[in-house]
Design an enzyme around this catalytic site. Structure first.
Site, PDB file in Angstrom:
ATOM      1  N   ASN A  31     106.989  66.442  84.457  1.00 24.44           N
ATOM      2  CA  ASN A  31     107.272  67.874  84.276  1.00 24.44           C
ATOM      3  C   ASN A  31     105.989  68.699  84.341  1.00 24.44           C
ATOM      4  OD1 ASN A  31     106.103  67.176  81.876  1.00 24.44           O
ATOM      5  ND2 ASN A  31     107.724  67.969  80.557  1.00 24.44           N
ATOM      6  N   PHE A  32     104.889  68.073  84.675  1.00 22.67           N
ATOM      7  CA  PHE A  32     103.574  68.724  84.813  1.00 22.67           C
ATOM      8  C   PHE A  32     103.159  69.456  83.534  1.00 22.67           C
ATOM      9  CE2 PHE A  32     105.280  68.557  89.234  1.00 22.67           C
ATOM     10  CZ  PHE A  32     104.420  67.556  89.684  1.00 22.67           C
ATOM     11  N   SER A 123      98.433  51.432  73.244  1.00 21.17           N
ATOM     12  CA  SER A 123      97.036  51.791  73.011  1.00 21.17           C
ATOM     13  C   SER A 123      96.427  50.874  71.969  1.00 21.17           C
ATOM     14  CB  SER A 123      97.004  53.238  72.496  1.00 21.17           C
ATOM     15  OG  SER A 123      95.757  53.521  71.923  1.00 21.17           O
ATOM     16  N   TYR A 147     100.249  59.907  66.506  1.00 22.05           N
ATOM     17  CA  TYR A 147     100.198  59.422  67.888  1.00 22.05           C
ATOM     18  C   TYR A 147     100.220  57.899  67.908  1.00 22.05           C
ATOM     19  CZ  TYR A 147      97.904  57.721  72.102  1.00 22.05           C
ATOM     20  OH  TYR A 147      97.590  56.995  73.211  1.00 22.05           O
ATOM     21  N   LYS A 151     103.179  54.885  69.298  1.00 19.85           N
ATOM     22  CA  LYS A 151     102.946  53.689  70.128  1.00 19.85           C
ATOM     23  C   LYS A 151     103.435  52.441  69.398  1.00 19.85           C
ATOM     24  CE  LYS A 151     100.962  55.796  73.599  1.00 19.85           C
ATOM     25  NZ  LYS A 151     101.791  56.046  74.792  1.00 19.85           N
ATOM     26  N   ASN A 177      89.597  52.084  76.156  1.00 18.43           N
ATOM     27  CA  ASN A 177      89.184  53.477  76.433  1.00 18.43           C
ATOM     28  C   ASN A 177      88.999  53.705  77.930  1.00 18.43           C
ATOM     29  OD1 ASN A 177      88.536  52.982  73.540  1.00 18.43           O
ATOM     30  ND2 ASN A 177      87.743  55.064  73.637  1.00 18.43           N
ATOM     31  N   ASN A 197      88.008  63.590  74.091  1.00 16.35           N
ATOM     32  CA  ASN A 197      87.442  62.268  74.352  1.00 16.35           C
ATOM     33  C   ASN A 197      86.011  62.353  74.860  1.00 16.35           C
ATOM     34  OD1 ASN A 197      90.688  61.743  75.333  1.00 16.35           O
ATOM     35  ND2 ASN A 197      89.791  60.554  73.693  1.00 16.35           N
ATOM     36  N   LEU A 198      85.312  61.264  74.664  1.00 18.39           N
ATOM     37  CA  LEU A 198      83.870  61.266  74.909  1.00 18.39           C
ATOM     38  C   LEU A 198      83.486  61.575  76.364  1.00 18.39           C
ATOM     39  CD1 LEU A 198      81.020  60.718  73.808  1.00 18.39           C
ATOM     40  CD2 LEU A 198      81.363  58.305  74.394  1.00 18.39           C
ATOM     41  N   ARG A 229      82.996  51.284  71.467  1.00 23.36           N
ATOM     42  CA  ARG A 229      84.321  51.195  72.086  1.00 23.36           C
ATOM     43  C   ARG A 229      84.255  50.348  73.351  1.00 23.36           C
ATOM     44  NH1 ARG A 229      84.936  53.213  67.980  1.00 23.36           N
ATOM     45  NH2 ARG A 229      86.101  55.048  67.319  1.00 23.36           N
TER      46      ARG A 229
END
Ligand code: UFG
Length: 332
Positions: A31-32, A123, A147, A151, A177, A197-198, A229
């Site tokens: 659905n963008f 994840s 979140y 998962k 990651n 995120n990094l 990570r």
């Protein structure tokens, strides 16, 4: 045909490219919400083939049902979900509703239409605060934010369905990651607003969009005090999905598999490698620890190699280089 829900997103789009290049027909349902239709043009440019597209919300039972009627779907790669940890803490209902609803809707349609192969984007966050590293699939799980719990719950739902429906096959992939971008620099990660995120933060600092990187804590029990990570090239993650599809098509039941490299790198390792391979400075400041972060998180990737015959191939230099090429492509 292979259905990719959320196939226009960061990992979905790279997987679409690898699938097409491996000879599969790809259908993207998106659905963008967090991606752009132009991604389809980029996929076509890279592969010479345009994936089929259904612009739908995969919570929409009727539209999902119609899509399963229209196409001959052999396997579903379910990427569609919200993915921002901080936002999930602020808006838990939105996360539980969307991320569980998409999965349930897709799995009900699979059952109704006799589609038995599912690959799910989980994840490493489901390992919670690891007692020891590297992480092996059988280790205890538990989460620190909504979140992560979506998962965790999704993994349980999939395992229960596979137990009840003996024809069903599922590979639950626990990503570590994912960073970097396709070598063409035509697809990559495009976060909305300030990156969480990094790597996207680093590339925006390098291109001058942001003045400096905040390094969240330098007093962890790690070699240089910053968080460690398991960064993995997104194209390696994509290739892991091809291996998982092949496996699912020849087996029954549910398997949980880590997709990581097995190498742990610190925040400062990433900054230094990025500066060295790209020849650009990444100014940084030490900031307080970010709530919910763990000191170290990296995979034992042996099961993926044993079960799927897959192993990450790209090194950190290549991840940093490809991330920078992509940033230059989108900011030019
Ligand atoms: N970091 C910084 N500054 C930043 C951003 C991140 O120092 O501006 C540090 C973090 O403290 C951490 C490391 O960089 O040590 C990586 O942080 P990311 O936000 O890039 O990734 P996380 O490991 O926190 O989270 C990622 C995904 C989650 C997923 C999790 C699984 O973003 O979706 O991995 O372990 F749940």
């Amino acid at each position: 045909m292979i259905l990719l829900t959320g196939g226009a997103g960061y990992i979905g789009s790279h997987t679409a490219v690898e699938l097409i290049e491996a000879g599969y027909d790809v259908l993207i349902a998106d659905n963008f919400y967090n991606s752009k239709p132009e991604v389809l043009d980029a996929i076509e440019k890279i592969t010479g083939k345009r994936p089929a597209l259904e612009e739908i919300d995969v919570c929409d039972v009727n539209k999902v049902d119609a899509m399963f009627e229209k196409y001959d779907i052999e396997a579903v790669l379910h990427f569609a979900s919200y993915k921002a940890v901080g936002e999930s803490v602020e808006k838990p209902l939105m996360y539980y509703r969307n991320d569980l609803d998409t999965l349930l809707t897709v799995m009900e349609a699979m059952k109704k239409h006799g589609v038995n192969n599912l690959i799910f984007s989980s994840s490493a966050t489901v390992y919670g605060v690891p007692e020891t590293v590297p992480l092996v699939e059988g280790m205890p799980t538990g989460c620190t934010n909504p979140y992560g719990w979506t998962k965790y719950m999704a993994e349980q739902i999939i395992q229960d369905v596979c137990y009840a429906q003996k024809d069903m096959s599922a590979v639950i992939l626990r990503y570590f990651n994912p960073i970097g971008a396709h070598k063409s620099a035509l697809i990559g990660e495009q976060p909305n607003g300030v990156p969480n995120n990094l790597m996207p933060y680093i590339t925006q600092v390098a291109s001058g969009i942001r003045p400096h990187l905040n390094v969240f804590g330098n007093d962890y029990d790690t070699p240089d005090g910053t968080g460690v990570r398991d960064y993995i090239h997104v194209v390696d993650i994509a290739k892991g999905h091809i291996a998982a599809v092949k496996y699912a098509m020849n087996h029954k039941g549910a398997e949980v598999v880590n997709l990581g490299t097995g190498n742990g790198y610190s925040v400062l390792d990433i900054v230094k490698t990025f500066e060295r391979v790209n020849g650009v400075p990444v100014p940084y400041q030490i900031a307080p620890r970010r709530e919910g972060d763990v000191a170290q998180c990296y995979a034992n990737p042996d099961k993926a190699e044993r079960l799927l015959g897959w192993k990450a191939e790209e090194d950190l230099d290549s991840m940093c280089k490809d991330a920078w090429e992509w940033e230059k492509h989108i900011t030019k």
